[in-house]
Design a protein around this motif. Structure first.
Motif, PDB file in Angstrom:
ATOM      1  N   LYS A 165       0.833  -1.214   0.000  1.00 53.95           N
ATOM      2  CA  LYS A 165       0.000   0.000   0.000  1.00 53.95           C
ATOM      3  C   LYS A 165       0.865   1.260   0.000  1.00 53.95           C
ATOM      4  N   ILE A 166       1.940   1.239   0.757  1.00 52.87           N
ATOM      5  CA  ILE A 166       2.849   2.397   0.774  1.00 52.87           C
ATOM      6  C   ILE A 166       3.409   2.644  -0.621  1.00 52.87           C
ATOM      7  N   LEU A 167       3.833   1.575  -1.280  1.00 53.56           N
ATOM      8  CA  LEU A 167       4.375   1.710  -2.629  1.00 53.56           C
ATOM      9  C   LEU A 167       3.314   2.228  -3.596  1.00 53.56           C
ATOM     10  N   ALA A 168       2.086   1.729  -3.488  1.00 53.69           N
ATOM     11  CA  ALA A 168       1.005   2.172  -4.375  1.00 53.69           C
ATOM     12  C   ALA A 168       0.761   3.666  -4.226  1.00 53.69           C
ATOM     13  N   HIS A 169       0.803   4.155  -2.989  1.00 56.42           N
ATOM     14  CA  HIS A 169       0.630   5.596  -2.766  1.00 56.42           C
ATOM     15  C   HIS A 169       1.820   6.377  -3.339  1.00 56.42           C
ATOM     16  N   GLU A 170       3.018   5.845  -3.190  1.00 53.10           N
ATOM     17  CA  GLU A 170       4.198   6.519  -3.731  1.00 53.10           C
ATOM     18  C   GLU A 170       4.152   6.601  -5.253  1.00 53.10           C
ATOM     19  N   SER A 207      -4.458   7.089  -5.246  1.00 54.55           N
ATOM     20  CA  SER A 207      -5.088   7.808  -4.139  1.00 54.55           C
ATOM     21  C   SER A 207      -5.455   6.875  -2.996  1.00 54.55           C
ATOM     22  N   THR A 208      -5.840   5.662  -3.321  1.00 51.12           N
ATOM     23  CA  THR A 208      -6.251   4.704  -2.305  1.00 51.12           C
ATOM     24  C   THR A 208      -5.985   3.299  -2.813  1.00 51.12           C
ATOM     25  N   VAL A 209      -5.742   2.366  -1.909  1.00 46.92           N
ATOM     26  CA  VAL A 209      -5.495   0.969  -2.279  1.00 46.92           C
ATOM     27  C   VAL A 209      -6.040   0.071  -1.172  1.00 46.92           C
ATOM     28  N   GLN A 210      -6.752  -0.973  -1.570  1.00 44.27           N
ATOM     29  CA  GLN A 210      -7.341  -1.926  -0.638  1.00 44.27           C
ATOM     30  C   GLN A 210      -7.144  -3.334  -1.184  1.00 44.27           C
ATOM     31  N   ILE A 211      -7.310  -4.322  -0.308  1.00 42.30           N
ATOM     32  CA  ILE A 211      -7.062  -5.717  -0.690  1.00 42.30           C
ATOM     33  C   ILE A 211      -8.260  -6.580  -0.308  1.00 42.30           C
ATOM     34  N   SER A 231      -5.834 -13.280  -4.454  1.00 42.93           N
ATOM     35  CA  SER A 231      -6.046 -11.957  -3.862  1.00 42.93           C
ATOM     36  C   SER A 231      -6.199 -10.914  -4.958  1.00 42.93           C
ATOM     37  N   ALA A 232      -6.932  -9.852  -4.638  1.00 46.03           N
ATOM     38  CA  ALA A 232      -7.084  -8.719  -5.551  1.00 46.03           C
ATOM     39  C   ALA A 232      -6.616  -7.452  -4.844  1.00 46.03           C
ATOM     40  N   VAL A 233      -5.670  -6.771  -5.447  1.00 43.00           N
ATOM     41  CA  VAL A 233      -5.223  -5.463  -4.959  1.00 43.00           C
ATOM     42  C   VAL A 233      -5.947  -4.423  -5.805  1.00 43.00           C
ATOM     43  N   VAL A 234      -6.856  -3.699  -5.166  1.00 44.23           N
ATOM     44  CA  VAL A 234      -7.683  -2.729  -5.882  1.00 44.23           C
ATOM     45  C   VAL A 234      -7.128  -1.331  -5.638  1.00 44.23           C
ATOM     46  N   VAL A 235      -6.860  -0.618  -6.720  1.00 38.36           N
ATOM     47  CA  VAL A 235      -6.330   0.743  -6.599  1.00 38.36           C
ATOM     48  C   VAL A 235      -7.366   1.738  -7.101  1.00 38.36           C
ATOM     49  N   GLY A 236      -7.379   2.890  -6.493  1.00 41.06           N
ATOM     50  CA  GLY A 236      -8.275   3.966  -6.907  1.00 41.06           C
ATOM     51  C   GLY A 236      -7.482   5.232  -7.157  1.00 41.06           C
TER      52      GLY A 236
END
Length: 366
Positions: free
Chosen positions: A7-12, A16-20, A67-72
């Motif tokens: 999640k930290i990497l996704a924000h970097e 805007s947001t990331v959930q699993i 698993s699904a990593v969902v990004v917004g």
């Protein structure tokens, strides 16, 4: 890579947001999709029927998905888009399409995230951005990113209705986040505002009546019952999104790629209706609008012209009566009849509608 590190990497990277969530858990979305298609609510989008089985569950498309990593990615507008509907000599393009194509930007960032994840874990992944048979919105709801509102779109408590979605499926077993609850309550503002009554019941969309479908997906003549309700919407419709009360928490998009290009903030119908194929491609380079092609776009513009009440558009409409595209010619006839019945009668007298194609003939009333 731990979920927190991911999640930290996704924000970097810029999300805007990331959930699993789990990608292999049972869910009702597949049955709802089947009901949607069996009711014919998908209209002419035959690809939904063709991919129904694969689309029904993530593991139907990729059996190894765990698993699904969902990004917004936030694309919130600077201003409420609804007042633009009152400026009838201007065309209204949906907020998401006023600049760069979001598919390209999100996929680039998702691939960055995927490469980093695979490099650290060696576990296989697949990335998706709205172009494969994967239902992103139910996954986003399952991940706790928000809930699917009565308009069937995702609502997020921090970004309201304005989130682009992407998904990274992986064979890795990642700790899932808790789903969010439905916070729509008794509100049905999104249902009440729809100009074409596209929601037969809450949480059910009939795409055949949806202005986004009609202006983007529908390739033929738009039924007359929907033309006046379309107003000056020429690509998509934001009404059910924009009216949501949860948008009071929304934020303006940080990505300049989603800030509207000046020429698309309030484009004049008088200029858009004159576009030929070359000028259309030039104006909408790298834009989602380009995908529908010049003829369908000018079809939409002519409907907006007919709804404008602006008689100064009549000369430009008359020019389109001789357009190479029968789709464009037909809507030019309708727009002329709406704006200037006398000129319509005169043009009909000069021409021979019975010698034209069936759709154009019908618009002339011949």
């Amino acid at each position: 890579m731990s979920p927190d590190a991911l999640k930290i990497l996704a924000h970097e990277i810029g999300f805007s947001t990331v959930q699993i969530c789990r990608a292999d858990d049972p869910w009702p979305a597949g049955a709802r999709l089947r009901d949607f298609v069996e009711a014919g609510h998908h209209g002419s989008m035959g690809w939904m029927e063709d991919t129904l089985d694969r689309r029904s569950h993530p593991t139907a498309m990729w059996p190894d998905a765990k698993s699904a990593v969902v990004v917004g990615l936030n694309y919130g507008p600077e201003h409420d888009p609804l007042p633009a509907l009152e400026r009838r000599s201007e065309g209204v393009i949906s907020v998401y399409a006023r600049n760069a194509d979001y598919h390209d930007l999100i996929k680039k960032r998702l691939k960055h995230l995927a490469r980093a994840f695979v490099a650290q874990t060696g576990i296989e992944v697949k990335v998706f951005v709205d172009t494969a048979p994967l239902m992103e919105k139910p996954l986003a709801a399952l991940s706790g990113m928000g809930w699917q509102g009565k308009h069937t779109n995702l609502v997020n408590r921090e970004y309201g209705s304005w989130l682009f979605l992407g998904v990274m499926l992986t064979a890795a077993e990642l700790e899932p986040d808790a789903p969010d609850q439905d916070h729509c309550g008794s509100c049905q503002a999104c249902l009440d505002i729809c100009p074409t009554a596209a929601f037969p019941t809450p949480y059910t969309l009939d795409a055949r009546r949806c202005i986004s479908y009609l202006t983007i997906e529908h390739k033929g003549v738009i039924a007359e019952e929907f033309r006046a309700p379309m107003g000056n919407r020429i690509y998509g419709c934001d009404d059910c999104l924009a009216v949501c009360p949860w948008n009071k928490f929304a934020q303006t998009a940080c990505d300049t790629a989603f800030h509207p290009r000046p020429e698309l903030k309030g484009p004049l119908l008088s200029e858009l209706v004159a576009l030929d194929d070359e000028s259309f491609r030039l104006v909408f380079t790298a834009s989602p609008v380009k995908r529908i092609g010049r003829d369908r776009f000018v079809r939409n513009v002519l409907i907006a012209c007919g709804n404008s009440g602006d008689v100064t558009l009549v000369p430009a409409i008359v020019e389109r009566l001789d357009d190479p595209s029968p789709l464009v010619r037909g809507m030019a006839i309708w727009a002329l009849k709406r704006l200037d019945p006398a000129r319509f009668a005169a043009e009909k007298q000069l021409r021979h509608p019975s010698e034209t194609d069936a759709d154009t003939c019908r618009e002339w009333g011949a």
